[in-house]
Enzyme design. Structure first.
Site: not given
Length: 189
Positions: A17-21, A94
């Site tokens: 899951f990606g939410y920013g960069s 991360e």
């Protein structure tokens, strides 16, 4: 890293899951990308950045997934055959500071739910910061620059990427509007 992959079966695809960069700079190959919603966490500028978007003397802020609410983002499916190649790089990106807790959580997509690796904010990490007053947050973002560039650039790039993906984040849109307004304030040209 091994603990995070403990339940992974060799060859199985992996969702992240990606939410920013990760939305605008994933840095890994994927075979599928979907809009997704994660419940129980929200996108927030809640992580001090003393290297990537700031310095120890002038820290910036980057996004983390903090408790409560929900977050619209992207899930990426990586081919299981490539896990040994991409996973260590993703982990280094991360998890290098220990600011996040890796969790396998259900993400809702229009094509069905997926179990994805999600990096949520570790509130026990000294880099965690709870909500700052708006003016202070804007001042921090505007003055900080780190190894990957200006903090303002990071916030605005994330906002643009979300808009391009059809994701509405009202809080981030408001911060981006305030940053743009401050950049074009009368008498500063």
């Amino acid at each position: 890293m091994r603990e995070a992959l403990r339940h992974w079966q060799d060859g199985d695809d992996v969702w992240v899951f990606g939410y920013g960069s990760l939305i605008w700079r994933p840095e890994f190959d994927y075979v599928e990308r979907r809009l997704a919603t994660l419940h129980g966490h929200h996108r927030a500028l809640c992580l001090w950045s003393r290297v990537n978007r700031g310095t120890p003397e002038t820290p910036g802020l980057v996004f983390g997934l903090d408790r409560g609410g929900s977050c619209r983002g992207m899930v990426y499916r990586m081919a299981g055959a490539g896990v040994s190649d991409f996973f260590p790089k993703l982990w280094e990106r991360e998890m290098s500071t220990g600011a996040y807790l890796p969790r396998w959580l259900r993400c809702t997509t229009d094509q069905g739910d997926v179990n994805a690796l999600v990096f949520i904010m570790n509130r026990d990490n000294p880099a965690y910061i709870s909500a700052l007053p708006r003016e202070e947050l804007l001042a921090v973002v505007k003055r900080a620059t780190g190894r990957y560039g200006a903090c303002t650039e990071y916030v605005l790039e994330t906002h643009r990427a979300l808009m391009d993906a059809g994701i509405c984040d009202r809080q981030l849109a408001s911060v981006a509007a305030d940053l743009a307004r401050q950049d074009h304030a009368p008498g500063e040209d």
